[in-house]
Design a protein around this motif. Structure first.
Motif, PDB file in Angstrom:
ATOM      1  N   GLN A  37       0.833  -1.182   0.000  1.00 31.06           N
ATOM      2  CA  GLN A  37       0.000   0.000   0.000  1.00 31.06           C
ATOM      3  C   GLN A  37       0.882   1.251   0.000  1.00 31.06           C
ATOM      4  OE1 GLN A  37      -3.494  -0.128  -0.140  1.00 31.06           O
ATOM      5  NE2 GLN A  37      -3.016  -2.277  -0.534  1.00 31.06           N
ATOM      6  N   ILE A  38       0.343   2.342  -0.503  1.00 36.01           N
ATOM      7  CA  ILE A  38       1.094   3.595  -0.509  1.00 36.01           C
ATOM      8  C   ILE A  38       1.061   4.192   0.898  1.00 36.01           C
ATOM      9  CG2 ILE A  38       1.307   5.896  -1.515  1.00 36.01           C
ATOM     10  CD1 ILE A  38      -0.369   4.902  -3.879  1.00 36.01           C
ATOM     11  N   PRO A  39       2.208   4.341   1.567  1.00 34.20           N
ATOM     12  CA  PRO A  39       2.206   4.994   2.884  1.00 34.20           C
ATOM     13  C   PRO A  39       1.753   6.448   2.757  1.00 34.20           C
ATOM     14  CG  PRO A  39       4.291   3.853   2.480  1.00 34.20           C
ATOM     15  CD  PRO A  39       3.549   3.881   1.174  1.00 34.20           C
ATOM     16  N   VAL A  40       0.912   6.880   3.687  1.00 29.76           N
ATOM     17  CA  VAL A  40       0.430   8.259   3.720  1.00 29.76           C
ATOM     18  C   VAL A  40       0.846   8.859   5.062  1.00 29.76           C
ATOM     19  CG1 VAL A  40      -1.552   9.799   3.598  1.00 29.76           C
ATOM     20  CG2 VAL A  40      -1.535   7.686   2.242  1.00 29.76           C
ATOM     21  N   TYR A  41       1.684   9.897   5.020  1.00 28.30           N
ATOM     22  CA  TYR A  41       2.187  10.513   6.237  1.00 28.30           C
ATOM     23  C   TYR A  41       1.399  11.776   6.552  1.00 28.30           C
ATOM     24  CZ  TYR A  41       6.037   7.312   5.399  1.00 28.30           C
ATOM     25  OH  TYR A  41       6.783   6.177   5.176  1.00 28.30           O
ATOM     26  N   ASP A  42       0.951  11.881   7.800  1.00 27.00           N
ATOM     27  CA  ASP A  42       0.192  13.057   8.196  1.00 27.00           C
ATOM     28  C   ASP A  42       1.038  13.972   9.064  1.00 27.00           C
ATOM     29  OD1 ASP A  42       0.273  11.933  10.733  1.00 27.00           O
ATOM     30  OD2 ASP A  42      -1.797  11.219  10.663  1.00 27.00           O
ATOM     31  N   LYS A  90       3.051   9.383   0.070  1.00 24.82           N
ATOM     32  CA  LYS A  90       2.355  10.645  -0.148  1.00 24.82           C
ATOM     33  C   LYS A  90       2.092  11.282   1.207  1.00 24.82           C
ATOM     34  CE  LYS A  90      -1.868  10.336  -1.763  1.00 24.82           C
ATOM     35  NZ  LYS A  90      -3.053   9.897  -2.529  1.00 24.82           N
ATOM     36  N   HIS A  91       1.644  12.555   1.186  1.00 29.05           N
ATOM     37  CA  HIS A  91       1.408  13.290   2.415  1.00 29.05           C
ATOM     38  C   HIS A  91      -0.027  13.812   2.453  1.00 29.05           C
ATOM     39  CE1 HIS A  91       5.639  14.534   1.019  1.00 29.05           C
ATOM     40  NE2 HIS A  91       5.828  13.552   1.862  1.00 29.05           N
ATOM     41  N   THR A  92      -0.426  14.268   3.628  1.00 23.32           N
ATOM     42  CA  THR A  92      -1.717  14.944   3.758  1.00 23.32           C
ATOM     43  C   THR A  92      -1.541  16.459   3.699  1.00 23.32           C
ATOM     44  OG1 THR A  92      -1.555  14.986   6.170  1.00 23.32           O
ATOM     45  CG2 THR A  92      -2.648  13.077   5.177  1.00 23.32           C
ATOM     46  N   HIS A  97      13.963  12.347  -8.973  1.00 26.13           N
ATOM     47  CA  HIS A  97      12.770  12.422  -8.139  1.00 26.13           C
ATOM     48  C   HIS A  97      11.620  11.884  -8.978  1.00 26.13           C
ATOM     49  CE1 HIS A  97      10.413  15.038  -5.028  1.00 26.13           C
ATOM     50  NE2 HIS A  97      10.001  13.788  -5.057  1.00 26.13           N
ATOM     51  N   GLU A  98      11.049  10.753  -8.546  1.00 29.47           N
ATOM     52  CA  GLU A  98       9.939  10.157  -9.283  1.00 29.47           C
ATOM     53  C   GLU A  98       8.629  10.607  -8.659  1.00 29.47           C
ATOM     54  OE1 GLU A  98       8.139   5.726 -10.202  1.00 29.47           O
ATOM     55  OE2 GLU A  98      10.309   6.023 -10.361  1.00 29.47           O
ATOM     56  N   ILE A  99       7.809  11.293  -9.455  1.00 28.29           N
ATOM     57  CA  ILE A  99       6.533  11.832  -8.992  1.00 28.29           C
ATOM     58  C   ILE A  99       5.430  11.307  -9.897  1.00 28.29           C
ATOM     59  CG2 ILE A  99       5.197  13.917  -8.480  1.00 28.29           C
ATOM     60  CD1 ILE A  99       7.881  15.408  -8.231  1.00 28.29           C
ATOM     61  N   HIS A 144       2.182  18.472  -3.999  1.00 32.64           N
ATOM     62  CA  HIS A 144       0.776  18.564  -3.624  1.00 32.64           C
ATOM     63  C   HIS A 144       0.416  17.327  -2.806  1.00 32.64           C
ATOM     64  CE1 HIS A 144      -3.594  18.489  -4.214  1.00 32.64           C
ATOM     65  NE2 HIS A 144      -3.509  19.770  -4.494  1.00 32.64           N
ATOM     66  N   PRO A 145      -0.573  17.390  -1.909  1.00 35.49           N
ATOM     67  CA  PRO A 145      -0.951  16.194  -1.137  1.00 35.49           C
ATOM     68  C   PRO A 145      -1.298  14.974  -1.984  1.00 35.49           C
ATOM     69  CG  PRO A 145      -1.955  18.146  -0.170  1.00 35.49           C
ATOM     70  CD  PRO A 145      -1.289  18.594  -1.433  1.00 35.49           C
TER      71      PRO A 145
END
Length: 293
Positions: free
Chosen positions: A6-11, A44-46, A60-62, A78-79
């Motif tokens: 799963q894609i980790p999402v950091y808050d 990804k981030h919040t 940098h892979e986006i 961007h989030p």
């Protein structure tokens, strides 16, 4: 079957380490020549993130696109962006992180432009290369922001909001200097962002431009002209671009079959989805998935 990661999402709680105020964080960094330079997994981030690379190089892979960088440069994230960084040598610079709530006390049209105009890669890459004069200006802004952030003054949040807005305007100026000016009208920009929000909400079910034009009380021609003026892409191309990005994410980060992914993306005909993906990506869905195993 191998379970997809799963894609980790950091808050904010995980990423704003030892933060001194809510919804905002700034730090400087300098890598050591050790194993910390190894590959960073996709995440990804919040929140919004500005990474200032004063020195350093790598890739940098986006969102499945690799951007070569060689400092000085800025990453504008961007989030929604899924990204990872490969560093080829130690780097140094700074990081600014903030979320929508930091702007909540001052909702103006200019804030709308800043949050979306700076972090939206509709006109330039999300990696912004800088010349020496631009790099010097960015470094000065970081110094001012960092110094104010370390204070405990009751006025610091308000001061930082003002300086951050000035900083984002400066970045926006740099972005526009590196692209041909189209005489951007604020109403066109707001209309374009409204279209993007509607696409984000409905693209899994609705692929027709007419649906979005009707929701916005616009003719298809007006919507076409608006999208072309802002992004140099048609409304249909932007819808397809969003569908393709989601298809790539599902292929890489899920165990759904290609047929199941096609259904989730609103395609009744599995064969048509396969042709659509292959035509626009250059690989079949199965080939794309195999490349990212």
């Amino acid at each position: 079957m191998k379970v997809k990661k799963q894609i980790p999402v950091y808050d904010e709680r995980e990423s704003f380490i030892d933060h001194k105020m809510d919804h905002f964080y700034v730090s400087s960094y300098q890598d050591k020549n050790d194993k910390s330079l190894n590959r960073i997994d996709e995440h990804k981030h919040t929140y919004y993130e500005i990474i200032w690379v004063e020195e350093g190089r790598g890739n940098h892979e986006i969102d499945f696109t690799k951007y070569r960088f060689n400092g000085p440069c800025l990453f504008l994230l961007h989030p929604q962006n899924v990204h990872k960084i490969y560093k080829e040598c130690p780097s140094k610079g700074g990081v600014i992180k903030f979320n929508d709530q930091f702007f909540s006390t001052d909702e103006t049209n200019i804030n709308f432009l800043l949050k979306f105009g700076v972090f939206d890669d509709i006109d330039v890459f999300p990696v912004l290369n800088l010349n020496k004069n631009e790099a010097d200006e960015i470094k000065n802004y970081f110094s001012i922001i960092y110094a104010e952030y370390k204070k405990t003054s009751v006025f610091s949040p308000t001061i930082l909001l003002s300086v951050l807005k000035a900083f984002l305007l400066k970045i926006y100026e740099f972005k526009k200097k590196n692209t041909a000016s189209k005489g951007l009208k604020n109403n066109d920009f707001i209309r374009f962002k409204q279209f993007q929000k509607l696409v984000e909400k409905n693209f899994l079910q609705i692929h027709q431009v007419s649906f979005y034009a009707n929701l916005m009380n616009l003719s298809e021609k007006t919507l076409y002209n608006t999208c072309k003026a802002i992004s140099e892409k048609s409304a249909q191309e932007l819808i397809q671009q969003r569908i393709l990005l989601e298809a790539k994410r599902l292929l890489v980060y899920s165990n759904f079959s290609v047929k199941e992914i096609a259904t989730q993306l609103g395609f009744d005909d599995y064969s048509y989805f396969t042709r659509f993906f292959s035509k626009n990506v250059g690989f079949s869905p199965i080939q794309f998935r195999q490349q990212h195993l």
